[in-house]
Design a protein around this motif. Structure first.
Motif, mmCIF file in Angstrom:
data_model
loop_
_atom_site.group_PDB
_atom_site.id
_atom_site.type_symbol
_atom_site.label_atom_id
_atom_site.label_comp_id
_atom_site.label_asym_id
_atom_site.label_seq_id
_atom_site.Cartn_x
_atom_site.Cartn_y
_atom_site.Cartn_z
ATOM 1 N N UNK A 168 -3.251 0.404 -28.168
ATOM 2 C CA UNK A 168 -4.635 0.684 -28.583
ATOM 3 C C UNK A 168 -5.030 2.100 -28.194
ATOM 4 N N UNK A 169 -4.736 2.478 -26.950
ATOM 5 C CA UNK A 169 -5.083 3.824 -26.487
ATOM 6 C C UNK A 169 -4.353 4.891 -27.298
ATOM 7 N N UNK A 179 -10.607 6.500 -37.057
ATOM 8 C CA UNK A 179 -11.193 6.425 -38.401
ATOM 9 C C UNK A 179 -10.216 5.813 -39.401
ATOM 10 N N UNK A 180 -8.924 5.972 -39.171
ATOM 11 C CA UNK A 180 -7.915 5.450 -40.090
ATOM 12 C C UNK A 180 -7.684 3.960 -39.864
ATOM 13 N N UNK A 184 -12.692 -2.544 -33.143
ATOM 14 C CA UNK A 184 -13.667 -2.642 -32.064
ATOM 15 C C UNK A 184 -12.972 -3.144 -30.796
ATOM 16 N N UNK A 185 -13.259 -2.504 -29.695
ATOM 17 C CA UNK A 185 -12.531 -2.763 -28.457
ATOM 18 C C UNK A 185 -12.640 -4.215 -27.995
ATOM 19 N N UNK A 191 -8.857 -10.933 -29.061
ATOM 20 C CA UNK A 191 -7.675 -11.385 -29.776
ATOM 21 C C UNK A 191 -6.435 -11.399 -28.903
ATOM 22 N N UNK A 192 -6.304 -10.394 -28.053
ATOM 23 C CA UNK A 192 -5.153 -10.312 -27.151
ATOM 24 C C UNK A 192 -5.145 -11.490 -26.184
ATOM 25 N N UNK A 193 -6.303 -11.799 -25.623
ATOM 26 C CA UNK A 193 -6.396 -12.916 -24.678
ATOM 27 C C UNK A 193 -6.037 -14.235 -25.367
#
Length: 199
Positions: A168-169, A179-180, A184-185, A191-193
């Motif tokens: 993500x980073x 932008x591409x 949303x963080x 979703x990861x959890x």
């Protein structure tokens, strides 16, 4: 019963911290190759003898800098480990993002490591050794304290989580892909959890 995720203090002398602050300014301004120990000493306001007394060469200085940034500005958080592992993982992932995304200098430092890693692989290795590995080890221990997760391999799970956060980073922030490929963080963390904790 709540447990605490602890982290050791670096125990670094103020003079060494002064040098490291000068070092990061020089590395970010000029890159690794063009940064000299003379420049670092001048920016840090110390003599060359003092600099070499604390850090024997530029590679050792850079490695110490990654360790310092890891302990003081990336992994510098202590969280409660609640009974619910989902709450813990959300809190842990959010803390990592907050530490890095709220520190523009850290993002620039990560770009520097990636940009210089082709010519100087030891720079990337220092970051992996002093930040990524430490973070994974701590997360692994925390995951092992939740037997209800029934993880086949806590270390593999910790690596997957850390890898997802670094992805993500890298895509959203370091390589300017927001932008591409907008994401949303909080949605990403949620979703990861859910991938790790299934009903």
């Amino acid at each position: 019963m709540a447990k605490r995720q602890s982290h050791p203090e670096t125990g670094m002398a103020p003079k060494a911290e002064q040098i490291l602050q000068g070092a990061i300014e020089e590395f970010l301004a000029h890159g690794f190759a063009a940064t000299s120990m003379d420049r670092v000493a001048k920016t840090a306001g110390v003599s060359k003898a003092t600099l070499y007394n604390h850090f024997g060469d530029k590679e050792s200085l850079f490695s110490a800098l990654t360790e310092y940034l890891g302990e003081k500005r990336i992994l510098d958080f202590v969280i409660e480990e609640p009974e619910d592992p989902a709450i813990f993982l959300k809190t842990w992932a959010t803390a990592i993002f907050n530490q890095i995304l709220n520190d523009p200098e850290l993002l620039c430092f990560l770009r520097l490591i990636i940009g210089e890693s082709g010519r100087f692989p030891e720079l990337a290795q220092a970051f992996i050794r002093n930040v990524v590995k430490v973070g994974i080890n701590r997360l692994t221990k925390s995951l092992e304290s939740y037997p209800q997760l029934r993880l086949a391999d806590a270390e593999v799970t910790a690596r997957v989580i850390m890898g997802a956060l670094l992805h993500y980073l890298l895509i959203q922030e370091i390589m300017h892909g927001e932008e591409i490929m907008p994401m949303e963080r909080d949605r990403y963390i949620e979703g990861l959890v859910k991938l790790v904790i299934t009903d």
